[in-house]
Each structure stands twice: as C-alpha cells, then as structure tokens.
Design an enzyme around this catalytic site. Sequence first.
Site, PDB file in Angstrom:
ATOM      1  CB  THR A  43       0.190  -5.063 -19.598  1.00  0.00           C
ATOM      2  OG1 THR A  43      -0.034  -4.485 -20.615  1.00  0.00           O
ATOM      3  CG2 THR A  43       1.549  -5.828 -19.574  1.00  0.00           C
ATOM      4  CB  VAL A  45      -2.586   0.297 -17.942  1.00  0.00           C
ATOM      5  CG1 VAL A  45      -2.635   1.520 -18.411  1.00  0.00           C
ATOM      6  CG2 VAL A  45      -2.465   0.339 -16.586  1.00  0.00           C
ATOM      7  CB  CYS A  46      -1.705  -2.287 -22.489  1.00  0.00           C
ATOM      8  SG  CYS A  46      -0.146  -1.921 -22.304  1.00  0.00           S
ATOM      9  CB  THR A  47      -6.141  -5.049 -21.317  1.00  0.00           C
ATOM     10  OG1 THR A  47      -5.254  -5.829 -21.285  1.00  0.00           O
ATOM     11  CG2 THR A  47      -7.638  -5.347 -21.548  1.00  0.00           C
ATOM     12  CG  LEU A  50      -4.720  -1.654 -27.108  1.00  0.00           C
ATOM     13  CD1 LEU A  50      -4.124  -2.810 -27.893  1.00  0.00           C
ATOM     14  CD2 LEU A  50      -4.391  -0.127 -27.522  1.00  0.00           C
TER      15      LEU A  50
END
Length: 212
Positions: A43, A45-47, A50
């Site tokens: 996804t 934003v998560c990319t 992290l």
Amino acid sequence: MSTLRLGDKAPNFDAETSEGKINFYDYLGKSWGVLFSHPADYTPVCTTELGTAAKYMKEFEKRNVKVLALSVDGLESHKNWIKDINETQNTTVNFPIIADEDRKVAELYDMIHPNADENLTVRSVYIIDPEKIIKLMITYPASTGRNFDELLRVIDSLQLTSGYKVATPANWKNGEDVVISTSISNEEAKTLFPKGFKEVKPYLRLTPQPGN
Ligand code: BEZ
C-alpha cells in the site's frame, strides 16, 4: 484484547518476522524500542513509512532504539514487498517486520480498531523504555503517514526527562530550553540546574537543556 496504558509493562511475545523468529524482549535487550503497526503490505503510504523508517535507522541507533514493524500480512508478502520498498524508496529495510497473520500481537497491543477497519491494523506507535515500560502511544489512521521526525523528537524528550527533573514544552526540539518540574523548589533548582533558570511564573521556570 488488552487495554494498554502509559506506564504499563509492554507485553512480551514471540513472532515470525522478515528477519526470522524473534522474542520481543530478547530483540529489545537493554535498548529502547519502537513497535509500530501499518495496515497492509503493498500500500502506498505504508511503503513510504517503512522506507522512511529504514532511512532514519542511524538516528534511531544514535538514541539506542530498536525498531520493529508489524502488519497482519504473511511472511512471503513481507519479503517480496520489502524488495519494492527498497527499490522505490531508495533504501534498504534494516529492521524486522512481524508477519502477524493470526493477529496475536495486534490484539495484544490493541492495534485493530474495528470501527476504523475490522481486519487491518491502524498506525499504532509504542515507544518502550529499557525497563520495558510503555512510555508513549500514538495512533494514526490509515490515511495519515507518520512523521518520523516527531518520533525522534519524542524519543529525545523521553530520554531527557527520564534522566533529569524536567519536562519539554510545546514544539520543543533537542537543544532548546526545557521546563523545570513543578515538584522542584527554587532552592533545589539552583543546585540541580547550575546553568541557571528563568522564572516566568512560579510554575513556569525555564532552564537550558541539561546534559548539553
Ligand atoms: C496506505 O498505506 O496507503 C494505506 C493502507 C491502508 C488503507 C489506506 C491507505
């Protein structure tokens, strides 16, 4: 599901991660810890989150902080997604990501908020001190990526205030003046803060950041 609060002992757990099986307490050792959940692999934003966490690793290390991420996706998904993160964010993910498919850790840390999403974890952040005490909890919705400068800022505040009888004011940044705890008398303050202090009000006394 448990209700965790500031000052509680962070629950220990064993988990499968992108870097092998870990025991949370063993992983933390004597370090501070940041345990943070993200809703799902692959996804956008998560990319970015992290990738940003990986780029900030030197800053976490300077502060003696171990980082551990979590989502309820599986191990193969994590391992393949990490390749995308490294490629798109121009970094190398350098901390473990828990594959919490059975939601054991997510439930232990109350990371699923069913009225936000029944199945996915929200963006929880737990900061844990070397005694394994929860010192900070923040929760963001899936639609808002976290500010990692803010995480470093609160870690600086937590580490400073654990060693000195001070608190940090609004928008404080490392190196700026701090406030003297209200439990300290002016007489005590003269000894504890040899750089002096400014009394704006009897309850609002500023002193240069100690230890600098
Ligand atoms: C994201 O990381 O972009 C995201 C994940 C879950 C829901 C919405 C956004």
